[in-house]
Write an enzyme that holds these catalytic residues in place. Structure first.
Site, PDB file in Angstrom:
ATOM      1  N   SER A 128      -7.320  -8.760   3.960  1.00 52.27           N
ATOM      2  CA  SER A 128      -7.747  -7.001   3.966  1.00 52.27           C
ATOM      3  C   SER A 128      -8.651  -7.151   4.680  1.00 52.27           C
ATOM      4  O   SER A 128     -10.144  -7.261   5.024  1.00 52.27           O
ATOM      5  CB  SER A 128      -7.808  -6.750   2.631  1.00 52.27           C
ATOM      6  OG  SER A 128      -8.357  -5.995   2.854  1.00 52.27           O
ATOM      7  N   TYR A 152     -11.121  -5.995  -5.736  1.00 49.50           N
ATOM      8  CA  TYR A 152     -10.033  -6.761  -5.068  1.00 49.50           C
ATOM      9  C   TYR A 152     -10.643  -7.498  -3.738  1.00 49.50           C
ATOM     10  O   TYR A 152      -9.947  -8.877  -3.012  1.00 49.50           O
ATOM     11  CB  TYR A 152      -9.844  -5.501  -5.057  1.00 49.50           C
ATOM     12  CG  TYR A 152      -8.210  -5.266  -3.674  1.00 49.50           C
ATOM     13  CD1 TYR A 152      -7.301  -6.948  -3.329  1.00 49.50           C
ATOM     14  CD2 TYR A 152      -8.749  -5.270  -1.983  1.00 49.50           C
ATOM     15  CE1 TYR A 152      -6.613  -6.814  -2.556  1.00 49.50           C
ATOM     16  CE2 TYR A 152      -7.901  -5.186  -1.656  1.00 49.50           C
ATOM     17  CZ  TYR A 152      -7.409  -5.950  -1.745  1.00 49.50           C
ATOM     18  OH  TYR A 152      -6.183  -5.823  -0.209  1.00 49.50           O
ATOM     19  N   LYS A 156     -10.327 -11.254  -2.619  1.00 52.02           N
ATOM     20  CA  LYS A 156      -9.272 -12.120  -0.996  1.00 52.02           C
ATOM     21  C   LYS A 156     -10.537 -12.671  -0.015  1.00 52.02           C
ATOM     22  O   LYS A 156      -9.972 -14.322   0.340  1.00 52.02           O
ATOM     23  CB  LYS A 156      -9.145 -10.651  -0.057  1.00 52.02           C
ATOM     24  CG  LYS A 156      -8.196  -9.996  -0.913  1.00 52.02           C
ATOM     25  CD  LYS A 156      -6.598 -10.658  -0.854  1.00 52.02           C
ATOM     26  CE  LYS A 156      -5.290 -10.245  -1.041  1.00 52.02           C
ATOM     27  NZ  LYS A 156      -4.872 -11.246  -1.510  1.00 52.02           N
TER      28      LYS A 156
HETATM   29  C1  UD1 Z   1      -8.090   0.347   0.463  1.00 47.12           C
HETATM   30  C2  UD1 Z   1      -8.555  -0.675   0.685  1.00 47.12           C
HETATM   31  C3  UD1 Z   1      -8.009  -2.362   2.056  1.00 47.12           C
HETATM   32  C4  UD1 Z   1      -6.441  -2.645   1.111  1.00 47.12           C
HETATM   33  C5  UD1 Z   1      -6.126  -0.806   0.698  1.00 47.12           C
HETATM   34  C6  UD1 Z   1      -4.711  -0.681   0.317  1.00 47.12           C
HETATM   35  C7  UD1 Z   1     -11.283  -0.839   0.913  1.00 47.12           C
HETATM   36  C8  UD1 Z   1     -12.578  -0.708   2.034  1.00 47.12           C
HETATM   37  N1  UD1 Z   1      -9.725  -0.891   2.075  1.00 47.12           N
HETATM   38  O1  UD1 Z   1      -7.841   1.062   2.418  1.00 47.12           O
HETATM   39  O2  UD1 Z   1      -8.751  -3.582   1.955  1.00 47.12           O
HETATM   40  O3  UD1 Z   1      -5.533  -2.681   2.496  1.00 47.12           O
HETATM   41  O4  UD1 Z   1      -6.791   0.880   0.614  1.00 47.12           O
HETATM   42  O5  UD1 Z   1      -4.910  -0.897  -0.818  1.00 47.12           O
HETATM   43  O6  UD1 Z   1     -11.342  -1.382   0.326  1.00 47.12           O
HETATM   44  N2  UD1 Z   1      -7.614   9.398   1.288  1.00 47.12           N
HETATM   45  C9  UD1 Z   1      -8.120  10.749   0.643  1.00 47.12           C
HETATM   46  N3  UD1 Z   1      -6.784  11.078  -0.583  1.00 47.12           N
HETATM   47  C10 UD1 Z   1      -6.089  10.328  -1.661  1.00 47.12           C
HETATM   48  C11 UD1 Z   1      -6.044   8.806  -0.552  1.00 47.12           C
HETATM   49  C12 UD1 Z   1      -7.123   8.558  -0.120  1.00 47.12           C
HETATM   50  O7  UD1 Z   1      -8.460  12.003   1.528  1.00 47.12           O
HETATM   51  O8  UD1 Z   1      -5.669  10.598  -1.971  1.00 47.12           O
HETATM   52  C13 UD1 Z   1      -8.334   9.118   1.879  1.00 47.12           C
HETATM   53  C14 UD1 Z   1      -9.494   8.340   2.171  1.00 47.12           C
HETATM   54  O9  UD1 Z   1     -10.779   8.320   1.325  1.00 47.12           O
HETATM   55  C15 UD1 Z   1     -10.073   7.160   3.128  1.00 47.12           C
HETATM   56  C16 UD1 Z   1      -8.149   7.380   3.361  1.00 47.12           C
HETATM   57  O10 UD1 Z   1      -7.863   8.469   2.353  1.00 47.12           O
HETATM   58  O11 UD1 Z   1     -10.714   7.625   3.575  1.00 47.12           O
HETATM   59  C17 UD1 Z   1      -7.562   5.417   3.751  1.00 47.12           C
HETATM   60  O12 UD1 Z   1      -7.779   5.207   2.110  1.00 47.12           O
HETATM   61  P1  UD1 Z   1      -6.631   4.028   1.477  1.00 47.12           P
HETATM   62  O13 UD1 Z   1      -5.099   4.782   2.038  1.00 47.12           O
HETATM   63  O14 UD1 Z   1      -6.818   4.504   0.050  1.00 47.12           O
HETATM   64  O15 UD1 Z   1      -7.267   3.501   2.065  1.00 47.12           O
HETATM   65  P2  UD1 Z   1      -8.549   2.538   2.138  1.00 47.12           P
HETATM   66  O16 UD1 Z   1      -9.075   2.790   1.244  1.00 47.12           O
HETATM   67  O17 UD1 Z   1      -8.650   2.711   4.270  1.00 47.12           O
END
Ligand code: UD1
Length: 339
Positions: A128, A152, A156
């Site tokens: 990841s 997590y 990995k």
């Molecule tokens: C995280 C993990 C990644 C993992 C993925 C799937 C980290 C850095 N990354 O990615 O390794 O593969 O989860 O489990 O730990 N967001 C919102 N609102 C929401 C949800 C998300 O604004 O309700 C934003 C988050 O702040 C982020 C982006 O959307 O900026 C992507 O979030 P998300 O889909 O959770 O993925 P990551 O955190 O990038």
């Protein structure tokens, strides 16, 4: 190089696992899955077989159950393993860290022991981009230093370190560790997609559930990041591009450990994803901006050039396709596989 093989897929019913099973079956491989269904539905495996037009053999088991795993290896002439089976929610990992180390690290070592006992040397391991942690480097290459910031991501990184060590000591092993950036999308048929249990942690499943009316509005976690629109930027990649890379990695394994980023090299902000999903679905996705989510970094984008040179692979589907395909699955399965 594409000789048909018997491939054991752990976590085969999960989001990336199920899409990879379709690709493997379509390429002529025989597929055996092991999944404990703690975060996946057996229905996904029915859909896989329907889409590929070929059967697979599915087992329900925990990878740490050595007797169960031995029975699977004893029953099939397994040539190679693709290891997805793991826990993957960053937030949850901060609440139950030992469960993450036990399942993710313990599961991997149990699998390696069973492979060793049955003379299987070929492995593709799910890693990841989260292992890069708090980074400001854009784009990220495989030689950037890992700085995991949650259990997590640590689990990995520990998996990769264990593989590096055993590959050094057991030269017959041929392993690829694929570091995924942010997989999205679904099979274009609308039959296979992402179906998280409970409230989605990840962006796209949440957006899709808002669009379909299951949730009222998206919470955007922070709009004060140093990015063009202030929201976080990620490298979103279509799940079928990820699945295709696994099949190629399997064909191109060499002795030792290869580590490869799987991303597009293109960054999209949270608001880019909302706009692309609205365009793909024709639905509006209301949102409100909230404070930053702990642990988020501003920008995570891959340099995918090593995967291109090693595998001859690059992602071919863009954010529009990811959203269109995710929406087709969400619309056809508004309550997920349980519906
Ligand atoms: C995280 C993990 C990644 C993992 C993925 C799937 C980290 C850095 N990354 O990615 O390794 O593969 O989860 O489990 O730990 N967001 C919102 N609102 C929401 C949800 C998300 O604004 O309700 C934003 C988050 O702040 C982020 C982006 O959307 O900026 C992507 O979030 P998300 O889909 O959770 O993925 P990551 O955190 O990038």
């Amino acid at each position: 190089m594409n000789t048909a093989r018997t491939v054991l897929v752990t976590g085969g019913a999960g989001f990336i696992g199920s899409h990879t099973c379709v690709e493997l079956l379509e390429r002529g491989h025989d597929v055996i899955t092991v999944d404990d269904h703690s975060n996946s539905s057996p229905v996904a495996l029915d859909r896989v077989q329907k889409l590929a037009g070929r059967p697979l053999t599915a087992y329900t088991a925990d990878l740490r159950d050595r007797a169960a795993l031995d029975a699977v290896f004893a029953a099939h002439p397994i040539d190679a393993v693709i290891h997805f089976g793991a826990k993957k929610a960053v937030n949850e990992s901060t609440e139950i860290p030992l469960e993450y180390f036990d399942v993710n690290v313990g599961g991997t070592s149990a699998l390696l022991r069973a492979m060793g006992a049955h003379g299987v040397h070929d492995l593709v391991f799910s890693s990841s981009c989260s292992i890069y942690g708090e980074t400001t480097r854009v784009p990220l290459t495989e030689s950037d230093p890992p700085r995991p910031t949650n259990p997590y991501a640590h689990s990995k990184w520990m998996g990769e370190q264990m593989l590096a060590d055993v590959c050094r000591l057991l030269p017959e092993l041929r392993v690829a560790a694929l570091r995924y950036f942010n997989p999205l999308g679904a099979h274009p048929s609308g039959d296979l997609g992402e179906d998280p249990t409970g409230v989605p942690n990840n962006l796209l499943p949440y957006v899709a559930q808002v669009a379909v009316g299951r949730r009222e509005r998206l919470r955007v976690f922070g709009d004060d990041y140093p990015t063009p629109d202030g929201t976080c930027v990620r490298d979103y990649i279509h799940v079928l591009d990820v699945a295709g890379a696994h099949c190629l990695a399997l064909d191109r394994l060499v002795e030792g450990l290869q580590v490869l980023n799987l991303g597009t090299g293109v960054g999209s902000s949270v608001l880019d994803v909302v706009a692309a999903f609205e365009a793909a679905s024709g639905c509006s996705v209301p949102y409100e901006v909230q404070g930053r989510r702990p642990g988020d970094v501003a920008v995570l984008v891959a340099d995918p050039s090593r995967a291109e040179s090693v595998l001859g692979w690059h992602a071919t589907r863009d954010l529009t396709a990811m959203c269109a395909d995710a929406w087709r699955f969400q619309r056809a399965n508004p309550a997920g596989y349980a519906g």
